[in-house]
Design a protein around this motif. Structure first.
Motif: not given
Length: 205
Positions: A75-77, A99-100, A104-105, A142-143
């Protein structure tokens, strides 16, 4: 509806995800720009967040997708689309939370791009928008990588205009930015990406 990307599998949220969502929202850094670091109560997640997301998915008005790592099945988010209840426009709001240790990936961009495509191609919306605080540079990035453009600024709840110009003073004194992506902008981005892939595939040996 499941969606797969290069590194992620996105599946609709269900009741078995309560523990994972509670864990995600228990990280003060994850919640820093959401609730000043306060965790989301478990009852709110189980009794409101998940049922509402599932209802939206069933009616074609959005939904929440859980982001799973393709390689390790972890699970990542999540990433979410929601149709504003009182809007007369054909539009959907985008949000995401990871998740923190995944930051950055480029995973938030990858997940968000997949559901933005879903919004335009499957849900036939004309506009996708998202909001973030001026201090949240990661979310703004991101946006911007999605091709979204600033469409409005809010400070203390007051709308300061549909267009934001960087020359308008100190951004730190303002509160929140709204970004948008319109259907014709998205289609141009997709066409451009397809053209670049075609050029790469047809380069001489």
């Amino acid at each position: 509806m499941n969606v797969e990307t290069r590194r992620l599998r996105l599946r609709p949220v269900d009741s078995t995800d309560v523990d994972a969502l509670v864990f995600l929202d228990s990280d003060p850094e994850v919640m820093r720009f959401v609730s000043d670091g306060r965790p989301t109560p478990r009852a709110e997640i189980s009794d409101w967040v998940i049922p509402r997301a599932r209802a939206e998915l069933s009616t074609g008005r959005g939904g929440m997708w859980i982001a799973i790592d393709q390689r390790y099945q972890a699970f990542l988010g999540w990433v979410l689309l929601r149709a504003p209840r009182h809007s007369q426009r054909s539009e959907m709001e985008l949000s995401y939370r990871l998740r923190r240790d995944t930051w950055g990936r480029g995973l938030a961009t990858e997940a968000a791009r997949a559901v933005v495509g879903l919004a335009f191609d499957e849900l036939h919306t004309e506009r996708v928008f998202a909001s973030t605080t001026l201090r949240n540079s990661s979310s703004r990035r991101v946006m911007e990588k999605l091709g979204m453009r600033v469409s409005g600024v809010r400070a203390g709840g007051d709308h300061l205009g549909r267009r934001y110009e960087h020359a308008h003073g100190n951004r730190d004194n303002l509160g929140e930015l709204e970004y948008e992506l319109l259907r014709h902008h998205w289609e141009a981005l997709v066409m451009g990406a397809d053209a670049r892939r075609h050029q790469v595939m047809n380069l001489p040996a």
